[in-house]
Design a protein around this motif. Structure first.
Motif, PDB file in Angstrom:
ATOM      1  N   PHE A   3       0.850  -1.188   0.000  1.00 11.26           N
ATOM      2  CA  PHE A   3       0.000   0.000   0.000  1.00 11.26           C
ATOM      3  C   PHE A   3       0.883   1.233   0.000  1.00 11.26           C
ATOM      4  N   ALA A   4       0.445   2.272  -0.723  1.00  5.39           N
ATOM      5  CA  ALA A   4       1.172   3.543  -0.729  1.00  5.39           C
ATOM      6  C   ALA A   4       0.176   4.683  -0.849  1.00  5.39           C
ATOM      7  N   ALA A   5       0.450   5.777  -0.156  1.00  8.96           N
ATOM      8  CA  ALA A   5      -0.312   7.017  -0.289  1.00  8.96           C
ATOM      9  C   ALA A   5       0.626   8.018  -0.953  1.00  8.96           C
ATOM     10  N   LEU A   6       0.345   8.354  -2.206  1.00 10.37           N
ATOM     11  CA  LEU A   6       1.268   9.117  -3.036  1.00 10.37           C
ATOM     12  C   LEU A   6       0.664  10.468  -3.394  1.00 10.37           C
ATOM     13  N   ARG A   7       1.325  11.551  -2.997  1.00 10.13           N
ATOM     14  CA  ARG A   7       0.849  12.876  -3.371  1.00 10.13           C
ATOM     15  C   ARG A   7       1.173  13.134  -4.838  1.00 10.13           C
ATOM     16  N   PHE A   8       0.209  13.715  -5.557  1.00  5.08           N
ATOM     17  CA  PHE A   8       0.461  14.064  -6.947  1.00  5.08           C
ATOM     18  C   PHE A   8       0.279  15.562  -7.143  1.00  5.08           C
ATOM     19  N   SER A   9       0.967  16.105  -8.120  1.00  4.87           N
ATOM     20  CA  SER A   9       0.862  17.530  -8.426  1.00  4.87           C
ATOM     21  C   SER A   9      -0.202  17.733  -9.493  1.00  4.87           C
ATOM     22  N   GLY A  10      -0.693  18.952  -9.589  1.00  2.11           N
ATOM     23  CA  GLY A  10      -1.717  19.243 -10.575  1.00  2.11           C
ATOM     24  C   GLY A  10      -3.089  18.793 -10.124  1.00  2.11           C
ATOM     25  N   THR A  11      -4.032  18.830 -11.039  1.00  4.90           N
ATOM     26  CA  THR A  11      -5.416  18.510 -10.722  1.00  4.90           C
ATOM     27  C   THR A  11      -5.672  17.011 -10.835  1.00  4.90           C
ATOM     28  N   LEU A  12      -6.768  16.588 -10.231  1.00  2.00           N
ATOM     29  CA  LEU A  12      -7.178  15.192 -10.363  1.00  2.00           C
ATOM     30  C   LEU A  12      -7.476  14.869 -11.825  1.00  2.00           C
ATOM     31  N   ALA A  13      -8.054  15.800 -12.552  1.00  2.00           N
ATOM     32  CA  ALA A  13      -8.337  15.577 -13.972  1.00  2.00           C
ATOM     33  C   ALA A  13      -7.062  15.276 -14.744  1.00  2.00           C
ATOM     34  N   HIS A  14      -5.998  16.043 -14.486  1.00  2.00           N
ATOM     35  CA  HIS A  14      -4.722  15.797 -15.158  1.00  2.00           C
ATOM     36  C   HIS A  14      -4.131  14.460 -14.744  1.00  2.00           C
ATOM     37  N   LYS A  15      -4.243  14.138 -13.463  1.00  2.00           N
ATOM     38  CA  LYS A  15      -3.719  12.873 -12.980  1.00  2.00           C
ATOM     39  C   LYS A  15      -4.401  11.699 -13.672  1.00  2.00           C
ATOM     40  N   LEU A  16      -5.722  11.735 -13.750  1.00  2.00           N
ATOM     41  CA  LEU A  16      -6.460  10.638 -14.355  1.00  2.00           C
ATOM     42  C   LEU A  16      -6.204  10.555 -15.853  1.00  2.00           C
ATOM     43  N   ALA A  17      -6.038  11.701 -16.494  1.00  2.00           N
ATOM     44  CA  ALA A  17      -5.774  11.705 -17.936  1.00  2.00           C
ATOM     45  C   ALA A  17      -4.408  11.106 -18.261  1.00  2.00           C
ATOM     46  N   ALA A  18      -3.465  11.245 -17.322  1.00  2.00           N
ATOM     47  CA  ALA A  18      -2.105  10.753 -17.556  1.00  2.00           C
ATOM     48  C   ALA A  18      -1.891   9.329 -17.067  1.00  2.00           C
ATOM     49  N   TRP A  19      -2.916   8.744 -16.439  1.00  2.00           N
ATOM     50  CA  TRP A  19      -2.760   7.407 -15.842  1.00  2.00           C
ATOM     51  C   TRP A  19      -2.553   6.378 -16.934  1.00  2.00           C
ATOM     52  N   LEU A 273      -4.371   4.045  10.337  1.00  2.00           N
ATOM     53  CA  LEU A 273      -5.434   5.008  10.074  1.00  2.00           C
ATOM     54  C   LEU A 273      -4.891   6.178   9.261  1.00  2.00           C
ATOM     55  N   LEU A 274      -5.600   6.510   8.192  1.00  2.00           N
ATOM     56  CA  LEU A 274      -5.280   7.669   7.368  1.00  2.00           C
ATOM     57  C   LEU A 274      -6.542   8.483   7.164  1.00  2.00           C
ATOM     58  N   ARG A 275      -6.365   9.781   7.001  1.00  2.00           N
ATOM     59  CA  ARG A 275      -7.476  10.670   6.678  1.00  2.00           C
ATOM     60  C   ARG A 275      -7.555  10.835   5.163  1.00  2.00           C
ATOM     61  N   ALA A 276      -8.747  10.595   4.589  1.00  2.00           N
ATOM     62  CA  ALA A 276      -8.926  10.816   3.160  1.00  2.00           C
ATOM     63  C   ALA A 276      -8.606  12.271   2.825  1.00  2.00           C
ATOM     64  N   ARG A 277      -7.811  12.471   1.783  1.00  2.00           N
ATOM     65  CA  ARG A 277      -7.365  13.822   1.423  1.00  2.00           C
ATOM     66  C   ARG A 277      -7.350  13.970  -0.095  1.00  2.00           C
ATOM     67  N   GLU A 278      -7.565  15.197  -0.529  1.00  2.00           N
ATOM     68  CA  GLU A 278      -7.420  15.510  -1.948  1.00  2.00           C
ATOM     69  C   GLU A 278      -5.949  15.473  -2.329  1.00  2.00           C
ATOM     70  N   GLY A 279      -5.700  15.250  -3.615  1.00  2.00           N
ATOM     71  CA  GLY A 279      -4.336  15.294  -4.115  1.00  2.00           C
ATOM     72  C   GLY A 279      -3.496  14.092  -3.759  1.00  2.00           C
ATOM     73  N   ILE A 280      -4.157  13.011  -3.287  1.00  2.00           N
ATOM     74  CA  ILE A 280      -3.464  11.797  -2.904  1.00  2.00           C
ATOM     75  C   ILE A 280      -3.984  10.627  -3.724  1.00  2.00           C
ATOM     76  N   GLU A 281      -3.078   9.828  -4.258  1.00  2.00           N
ATOM     77  CA  GLU A 281      -3.432   8.544  -4.852  1.00  2.00           C
ATOM     78  C   GLU A 281      -3.152   7.464  -3.818  1.00  2.00           C
ATOM     79  N   TYR A 282      -4.204   6.744  -3.443  1.00  2.00           N
ATOM     80  CA  TYR A 282      -4.058   5.613  -2.522  1.00  2.00           C
ATOM     81  C   TYR A 282      -3.936   4.358  -3.391  1.00  2.00           C
ATOM     82  N   ARG A 283      -2.784   3.729  -3.300  1.00  2.00           N
ATOM     83  CA  ARG A 283      -2.436   2.682  -4.250  1.00  2.00           C
ATOM     84  C   ARG A 283      -2.352   1.321  -3.567  1.00  2.00           C
ATOM     85  N   LEU A 284      -3.117   0.368  -4.075  1.00  2.00           N
ATOM     86  CA  LEU A 284      -3.078  -1.016  -3.600  1.00  2.00           C
ATOM     87  C   LEU A 284      -2.466  -1.895  -4.694  1.00  2.00           C
TER      88      LEU A 284
END
Length: 284
Positions: A3-19, A273-284
């Motif tokens: 498991f990893a909690a990875l901060r990403f830069s830019g918007t969620l839209a950009h993140k998803l478009a680049a996935w 325990l983690l708090r759900a946050r914007e700008g984070i990809e939670y990776r399994l």
């Protein structure tokens, strides 16, 4: 499971478009109880509230429902969605102003809802019955190759059934490849809950932590797990990761983020325990 909690830069839209497709599943918080799951082959939305429909509904009455956080992504910027799921009929979980335009953009999307709320969701969205899949507690549906969902009971604040015995409030256990994700829906502890959750063997639990109060209950607003209850259930079920959510949307019904962080720092044992946050990809 890693498991990893990875901060990403830019918007969620950009993140998803680049996935790019790979292995594992990525989770992104949409605010309140909403999440996007991306397997690289399929995308799921659960309880998305991306509109301002409740602020308009309650503008001149009751508690203010002005958003404390803007939607992290506009509906027009979403990538193709395969399935949406709603845990129950309350608008911050089953929002016609979110579901309908997404279904218009992606006509092949199917919306999973409690069987008890099939008529309600048709009324909320204006969509025909072919857009929806009904499910009830104890049922498992195959959603695609390597993807299935199992429904379990939820108590918001009670275990409630319609006249046909179908449960109004559900939680969903997703098996997406090797990853197992449990979204409890809105719930408090109830007898038999731990057994139902343990059977799903979640790698990660998505639990509400906004709690409940007599003042809100008197106003007709049902509550959820307290932070301590959520942590206790996750620990009792030996769930490795607890992602706390259902806060930061409406000022009258939230919890301070610092309280979640303090609880996380104080927790011992095998549950993180983690708090759900914007700008984070939670990776399994």
């Amino acid at each position: 499971m890693a498991f990893a909690a990875l901060r990403f830069s830019g918007t969620l839209a950009h993140k998803l478009a680049a996935w790019r497709p790979g292995t594992g599943v990525s989770l992104y918080w949409l605010g309140q109880a909403g999440f996007l799951f991306d397997t690289g082959r399929m995308r799921f939305l659960i309880d998305p509230y991306l509109s301002d429909s409740l602020a308009r509904k309650y503008r001149d009455r009751g508690f203010s429902h002005e958003r404390m956080m803007p939607p992290p992504i506009e509906i027009a910027d979403l990538p193709p969605i395969d399935f949406m799921a709603c845990t129950h009929f309350h608008t911050d979980h089953m929002d016609g102003a979110t579901l309908a335009p997404i279904a218009e953009r992606f006509p092949a999307v199917r919306i999973l809802v409690p069987r008890a709320s099939l008529k309600v969701v048709e009324e909320k969205t204006g969509l025909g019955p072919g857009s929806f899949i009904g499910i009830d507690a104890g049922e498992t549906l195959v959603l695609g190759e390597g993807a299935e969902v199992t429904a379990v009971r939820a108590a918001h604040e009670e275990l409630t059934q319609d006249e046909d015995g179908h449960h109004l409030f559900l939680g969903y256990g997703f098996r997406l490849g090797d990853a197992r994700i449990f979204h409890s829906g809105d719930t408090i502890p109830f007898e038999g809950q731990l057994t139902e959750i343990e059977a799903l063997k979640p790698d990660i639990a998505l639990f509400p932590v906004n709690g409940r109060s007599e003042a809100l209950r008197s106003a007709g607003i049902a509550g959820n797990f307290t932070l301590d209850e959520a942590a206790g259930v996750a620990a009792a079920c030996a769930i490795p990761i607890l992602l706390a959510h259902h806060y930061g949307m409406f000022a009258f019904n939230t919890i301070a983020p610092e309280a979640v962080d303090a609880k996380a720092a104080a927790m011992a044992g095998k549950t993180r325990l983690l708090r759900a946050r914007e700008g984070i990809e939670y990776r399994l």
